[in-house]
Design a protein around this motif. Sequence first.
Motif, PDB file in Angstrom:
ATOM      1  N   UNK A 160       0.813  -1.211   0.000  1.00 29.19           N
ATOM      2  CA  UNK A 160       0.000   0.000   0.000  1.00 29.19           C
ATOM      3  C   UNK A 160       0.853   1.271   0.000  1.00 29.19           C
ATOM      4  N   UNK A 161       2.154   1.108  -0.145  1.00 29.30           N
ATOM      5  CA  UNK A 161       3.028   2.282  -0.167  1.00 29.30           C
ATOM      6  C   UNK A 161       2.689   3.181  -1.354  1.00 29.30           C
ATOM      7  N   UNK A 162       2.883   4.473  -1.150  1.00 29.07           N
ATOM      8  CA  UNK A 162       2.695   5.445  -2.233  1.00 29.07           C
ATOM      9  C   UNK A 162       3.747   5.294  -3.316  1.00 29.07           C
ATOM     10  N   UNK A 163       4.832   4.572  -3.009  1.00 27.81           N
ATOM     11  CA  UNK A 163       6.001   4.562  -3.887  1.00 27.81           C
ATOM     12  C   UNK A 163       6.415   3.158  -4.322  1.00 27.81           C
ATOM     13  N   UNK A 164       5.432   2.263  -4.436  1.00 23.87           N
ATOM     14  CA  UNK A 164       5.718   0.934  -4.991  1.00 23.87           C
ATOM     15  C   UNK A 164       4.738   0.626  -6.110  1.00 23.87           C
ATOM     16  N   UNK A 165       5.181  -0.189  -7.056  1.00 27.72           N
ATOM     17  CA  UNK A 165       4.279  -0.782  -8.044  1.00 27.72           C
ATOM     18  C   UNK A 165       4.124  -2.255  -7.681  1.00 27.72           C
ATOM     19  N   UNK A 166       3.056  -2.854  -8.154  1.00 31.49           N
ATOM     20  CA  UNK A 166       2.820  -4.272  -7.908  1.00 31.49           C
ATOM     21  C   UNK A 166       3.094  -5.037  -9.205  1.00 31.49           C
ATOM     22  N   UNK A 167       3.975  -6.006  -9.131  1.00 31.47           N
ATOM     23  CA  UNK A 167       4.354  -6.797 -10.302  1.00 31.47           C
ATOM     24  C   UNK A 167       4.212  -8.291  -9.973  1.00 31.47           C
ATOM     25  N   UNK A 168       4.372  -9.130 -10.990  1.00 36.43           N
ATOM     26  CA  UNK A 168       4.286 -10.567 -10.790  1.00 36.43           C
ATOM     27  C   UNK A 168       5.670 -11.210 -10.854  1.00 36.43           C
ATOM     28  N   UNK A 169       5.879 -12.205 -10.020  1.00 43.50           N
ATOM     29  CA  UNK A 169       7.064 -13.046 -10.108  1.00 43.50           C
ATOM     30  C   UNK A 169       6.860 -14.037 -11.259  1.00 43.50           C
ATOM     31  N   UNK A 170       7.886 -14.817 -11.557  1.00 47.76           N
ATOM     32  CA  UNK A 170       7.792 -15.799 -12.640  1.00 47.76           C
ATOM     33  C   UNK A 170       6.695 -16.831 -12.381  1.00 47.76           C
ATOM     34  N   UNK A 171       6.430 -17.105 -11.105  1.00 48.03           N
ATOM     35  CA  UNK A 171       5.382 -18.076 -10.769  1.00 48.03           C
ATOM     36  C   UNK A 171       3.995 -17.421 -10.671  1.00 48.03           C
ATOM     37  N   UNK A 172       3.898 -16.163 -11.129  1.00 49.11           N
ATOM     38  CA  UNK A 172       2.638 -15.397 -11.173  1.00 49.11           C
ATOM     39  C   UNK A 172       2.217 -14.831  -9.824  1.00 49.11           C
ATOM     40  N   UNK A 173       2.996 -15.110  -8.777  1.00 54.39           N
ATOM     41  CA  UNK A 173       2.671 -14.499  -7.485  1.00 54.39           C
ATOM     42  C   UNK A 173       3.008 -13.011  -7.537  1.00 54.39           C
ATOM     43  N   UNK A 174       2.455 -12.239  -6.586  1.00 44.11           N
ATOM     44  CA  UNK A 174       2.639 -10.789  -6.580  1.00 44.11           C
ATOM     45  C   UNK A 174       3.880 -10.376  -5.809  1.00 44.11           C
ATOM     46  N   UNK A 175       4.449  -9.253  -6.198  1.00 44.49           N
ATOM     47  CA  UNK A 175       5.546  -8.647  -5.451  1.00 44.49           C
ATOM     48  C   UNK A 175       5.416  -7.138  -5.522  1.00 44.49           C
ATOM     49  N   UNK A 176       5.876  -6.459  -4.478  1.00 43.86           N
ATOM     50  CA  UNK A 176       5.899  -4.996  -4.450  1.00 43.86           C
ATOM     51  C   UNK A 176       7.310  -4.540  -4.806  1.00 43.86           C
ATOM     52  N   UNK A 177       7.403  -3.629  -5.777  1.00 47.28           N
ATOM     53  CA  UNK A 177       8.703  -3.135  -6.239  1.00 47.28           C
ATOM     54  C   UNK A 177       8.758  -1.616  -6.029  1.00 47.28           C
ATOM     55  N   UNK A 178       9.782  -1.163  -5.335  1.00 44.89           N
ATOM     56  CA  UNK A 178       9.922   0.267  -5.076  1.00 44.89           C
ATOM     57  C   UNK A 178      10.166   1.040  -6.368  1.00 44.89           C
ATOM     58  N   UNK A 179       9.636   2.246  -6.410  1.00 46.11           N
ATOM     59  CA  UNK A 179       9.837   3.095  -7.583  1.00 46.11           C
ATOM     60  C   UNK A 179      11.320   3.233  -7.931  1.00 46.11           C
ATOM     61  N   UNK A 180      12.156   3.401  -6.892  1.00 47.99           N
ATOM     62  CA  UNK A 180      13.576   3.641  -7.172  1.00 47.99           C
ATOM     63  C   UNK A 180      14.271   2.403  -7.748  1.00 47.99           C
ATOM     64  N   UNK A 181      13.599   1.255  -7.706  1.00 49.71           N
ATOM     65  CA  UNK A 181      14.098   0.071  -8.397  1.00 49.71           C
ATOM     66  C   UNK A 181      13.413  -0.096  -9.762  1.00 49.71           C
ATOM     67  N   UNK A 182      12.120   0.106  -9.799  1.00 47.23           N
ATOM     68  CA  UNK A 182      11.362  -0.049 -11.044  1.00 47.23           C
ATOM     69  C   UNK A 182      11.827   0.955 -12.114  1.00 47.23           C
TER      70      UNK A 182
END
Length: 559
Positions: A160-182
Amino acid sequence: MNVNLKSKKMKKSIVLLCVIAFASFVIQGCGGSKKNEKAMTKEDSIMRTKVNEYATVKLTYDLSKLTDKEKQLVSVLIDIAKIMDDLYWKQTLGDKQSFLDGINNDYEKKFAMINYGPWDRLDDNKPFIAKYGEKPAGANFYPKDITKVEFEKFDSKDKTSLYTVIRRNEDKSLKAVWYHDEYKAELQKASDLLKKAAGLAEDEGLKKYLELRAEALITSNYQPSDMAWMDMKNNHIDFVVGPIENYEDAMYEYKTAFESFVLIKDMDWSKKLDKYISMLPDIQKQLPVEDKYKKEVPGTSSDLGVYDAIYYAGDCNAGSKTIAINLPNDEQVQLAKGSRRLQLKNTMKAKFDNIMVPIAQKLTDPAQLKNVKFDAFFNNVMFHEVAHGLGIKNTINGKGTVREALKDEYSALEEAKADILGLFIVTYLIDKGEIKDITAEDCFITFMAGIFRSVRFGAASAHGKANMMCFNFFEKAGAFTRNEKGFYTVDVAKMNEAMNQWAKTILVFQGNGDYEGVAAYRKANAMVNSQLQKELDGLKSANIPKDVVFEQGKDVLGL
C-alpha cells in the motif's frame, strides 16, 4: 540565321512542353491532394474536433527578470521535468514510443499526447482509439489481470506504499517493487540533474530542497525534502517534482504519479496574501460543525504564493491542467508545518478568459453575469487550496487517518471539502472586511460558473465527482433555480445556508471515517443529471474550449 531560328523554335517547343507537363502534374497533384484531403477530412473530423477543444496557451516569461544563474537553473529543471514526463507515460500506459508509433492519424496522435494515452480524460476516460478498451483502474501500477481479492490476500507491508508498483514473479505471485528500483535509470539521471540544479541555486532554502529531493528520488523517502520544501520562504524559482498525486490509481488511490512544475514566484502578489496564514487557526474554529470535528490546529508556517507556471510535465499536464497546488500531501508534514498553496496565475487567467466566461455567458442569469469576476475566481481557487489544510486529518473514533479510513472514496470527498470550505473561508474573510474588492455574491455566482466549467470533464475524476455532489446538494437546498431559457440564478441567502450544511456533512463523514456512508452518498449524488447534461451538451455547438494545452519549453522561453 535559319538554323538559329529553328533552334529557337525547338527551345520554345521544349519550354512549352515542360510548362504543359508541369501544369498537368500540378493539376493532378492538386486533384490528388484534394482527394486525399477529403479522405483525411472524413477520417479525421472527430479527432480534429477533439484536439480543437483545447485552447493553445504559450507559457512564456520575461527572462530579463532572472539572473544568469537562474536562467541556467530553469534550463536544468526543464530537463528534469521531461524525465518525470517519460515516467508518467510508463505509469499510465507503458511503452510510450511503441504506442505512438502505432498511430497513423496525426490528430489522433496529438490527442493521445494531450491525454497521455488512448483514453479521453475529459470524457469519463472513454477510449478514442478503437482497439483499446476501458482504461484499467490501476493504470500501469498493477498487473492488468489483478483482482481486488488477490490484492487483499497479498501479504506485503509495502503493497500500500505510495512509492511501490505491484508486479508478478515468474510463478505469477505478486511482489511490491519500489519506484527507485522499477525506474532506477531514469530516477538516477533525474537525481544527478537535481544535484546540478542545487549547485546553481542562489537561494539557500531552494538549494537544500533540491539536494534532499535528489536523495528522495533514489530512496523513495520523500518526507525530509517535503519538510525542506515547506521551509523555503524567499526563493524566486520553485520546482515541484516527484511522485505526488494518487488520482491515476483509480483502483485503490495508493500509488502516486510522477509530475513536475517549473514555477516563478510573483513576489508582489504573494506578499499580499501572507496575512491570511496567521488567521487559519481562527478560521478553523469558525467551521460550521461540532468542536470534535475541528479540534486539530492547522499549521501556520504554511504560505500562500502566486506564481507563473513556465513548464508542466507528467500527471499535472494530462488532460485538464492544474491551476493551483496544495502540497505536501504527507499528513505528518501538514500537522507539523502546514502546507504551501501555490496559485498559478497565468494558467488560471487563461482558463477564466477562454473557458469560464464563455460558459457563464451561456448558463448564468444575464442579470448576475456581472458578478462573474476573475478576482472572485482567483480567491475561490486560492482558498480551495487553503481549505485542504483545514478540517480534520485523523478520525475521531480510532480508525486512523481520514485518508486511510476512506480509502478509494477519500480523494473525491477531500476535493469536495476543499471546494466548499474554500468558499466558506473567502466569504468569511469578506464579512470580516479582510477582502474588500469582491462580494460574497460575486464568489457564490462565480463558484456556480466554476462548477459548470469543471463538470464538463464528466464525473470520472475526483474533482468531477466533488463538483457533482456539490451541485446536487445545492439544487436540493434551493440554492439556485433554472428558468425556461436555461439560465441559472443563484439565491444568495439559500446558497450561504447550503454552503454551511454541505461543509458540515463532509466534515462529519471525514471525522467518522465513514467509508460505507461516503460510498453510498457518492454513488447516489456524484452524477450529472439529465437536465444539466443537456445544457452541457448544448455548449458543444458554442465551440467553447474544454481546457488548455501548452506551447512550452526552452525554445518558447528563449533559453
